[in-house]
Write a protein that holds these residues in place. Structure first.
Motif, PDB file in Angstrom:
ATOM      1  N   ALA A   1       2.361   4.484   9.665  1.00  0.00           N
ATOM      2  CA  ALA A   1       3.463   3.846   8.633  1.00  0.00           C
ATOM      3  C   ALA A   1       2.996   2.472   8.218  1.00  0.00           C
ATOM      4  CB  ALA A   1       4.705   3.934   9.569  1.00  0.00           C
ATOM      5  N   THR A   2       3.688   2.026   7.054  1.00  0.00           N
ATOM      6  CA  THR A   2       3.325   0.802   6.670  1.00  0.00           C
ATOM      7  C   THR A   2       4.537   0.266   6.006  1.00  0.00           C
ATOM      8  OG1 THR A   2       2.758   1.826   4.600  1.00  0.00           O
ATOM      9  CG2 THR A   2       0.737   1.270   6.264  1.00  0.00           C
ATOM     10  N   ASP A   3       4.814  -0.878   5.872  1.00  0.00           N
ATOM     11  CA  ASP A   3       6.066  -1.695   5.225  1.00  0.00           C
ATOM     12  C   ASP A   3       5.591  -2.823   4.605  1.00  0.00           C
ATOM     13  OD1 ASP A   3       9.346  -2.633   6.600  1.00  0.00           O
ATOM     14  OD2 ASP A   3       8.786  -1.740   4.748  1.00  0.00           O
ATOM     15  N   TYR A   4       6.347  -2.990   3.528  1.00  0.00           N
ATOM     16  CA  TYR A   4       5.942  -4.106   2.717  1.00  0.00           C
ATOM     17  C   TYR A   4       6.964  -5.164   2.261  1.00  0.00           C
ATOM     18  CZ  TYR A   4       1.505  -1.325   2.057  1.00  0.00           C
ATOM     19  OH  TYR A   4       0.417  -0.746   2.428  1.00  0.00           O
ATOM     20  N   THR A   5       6.747  -6.263   2.009  1.00  0.00           N
ATOM     21  CA  THR A   5       7.905  -7.109   1.345  1.00  0.00           C
ATOM     22  C   THR A   5       7.802  -6.572  -0.301  1.00  0.00           C
ATOM     23  OG1 THR A   5       8.530  -9.347   0.980  1.00  0.00           O
ATOM     24  CG2 THR A   5       6.360  -8.991   0.377  1.00  0.00           C
ATOM     25  N   ASP A   6       9.089  -6.733  -0.636  1.00  0.00           N
ATOM     26  CA  ASP A   6       9.199  -6.106  -1.889  1.00  0.00           C
ATOM     27  C   ASP A   6       8.457  -6.657  -3.047  1.00  0.00           C
ATOM     28  OD1 ASP A   6      12.948  -6.273  -1.926  1.00  0.00           O
ATOM     29  OD2 ASP A   6      11.433  -4.444  -0.978  1.00  0.00           O
ATOM     30  N   SER A   7       7.854  -7.847  -3.076  1.00  0.00           N
ATOM     31  CA  SER A   7       7.049  -8.464  -4.053  1.00  0.00           C
ATOM     32  C   SER A   7       5.616  -7.890  -3.890  1.00  0.00           C
ATOM     33  CB  SER A   7       7.037  -9.960  -4.025  1.00  0.00           C
ATOM     34  OG  SER A   7       6.449 -10.462  -2.792  1.00  0.00           O
ATOM     35  N   ALA A   8       5.317  -7.088  -2.815  1.00  0.00           N
ATOM     36  CA  ALA A   8       3.962  -6.636  -2.573  1.00  0.00           C
ATOM     37  C   ALA A   8       4.058  -5.136  -2.821  1.00  0.00           C
ATOM     38  CB  ALA A   8       3.434  -7.126  -1.009  1.00  0.00           C
ATOM     39  N   LYS A   9       5.345  -4.462  -2.630  1.00  0.00           N
ATOM     40  CA  LYS A   9       5.362  -3.105  -2.766  1.00  0.00           C
ATOM     41  C   LYS A   9       4.380  -2.666  -4.157  1.00  0.00           C
ATOM     42  CE  LYS A   9       9.198  -2.264  -0.161  1.00  0.00           C
ATOM     43  NZ  LYS A   9      10.785  -2.021  -0.170  1.00  0.00           N
TER      44      LYS A   9
END
Length: 119
Positions: free
Chosen positions: A57-65
């Protein structure tokens, strides 16, 4: 002794790509989540992305998605951040951090690698 050594930063043009690496040692890499954070000039530390210990699983800040991809290589104990479609606002010093989003301020982190996006 915990060590985190970031590399791969540099100067890139808008729309270009860079791949950051974080070589780690001194702890059990496979058992902890890992995070990338960044600090732009004159700003505070900002969370960018986290990958779970399993890598599933991964997660990103909105600007990096849609532009950045976090990954990890277990045999090499190395964390990566592939950055595509770079923008000037991505200019910052990038740090890898042991732990998740809540650990970026006080968790172990390396010296960072500078990313500058400019034409």
């Amino acid at each position: 002794q915990v060590q985190l050594v970031e590399s791969g930063g540099g100067l890139a043009q808008p729309g270009g790509s860079l791949r950051l690496s974080c070589a780690t040692s001194g702890f059990t890499f496979s058992k902890v989540p890992m995070t990338w954070a960044r600090q732009a000039p004159g700003k505070g530390l900002e969370w960018v992305s986290t990958i779970t210990s399993s890598g599933r699983a991964t997660d990103y800040t909105d600007s990096a998605k849609g532009r950045f991809t976090i990954s990890r290589d277990y045999p090499k104990n190395t964390l990566y951040l592939q950055m595509d479609s770079l923008k000037s606002e991505d200019t910052a010093r990038y740090y890898c951090v042991i732990g998740g989003k809540g650990d970026i301020l006080f968790g172990h982190r390396g010296q960072g690698t500078q990313v500058t996006v400019s034409s």
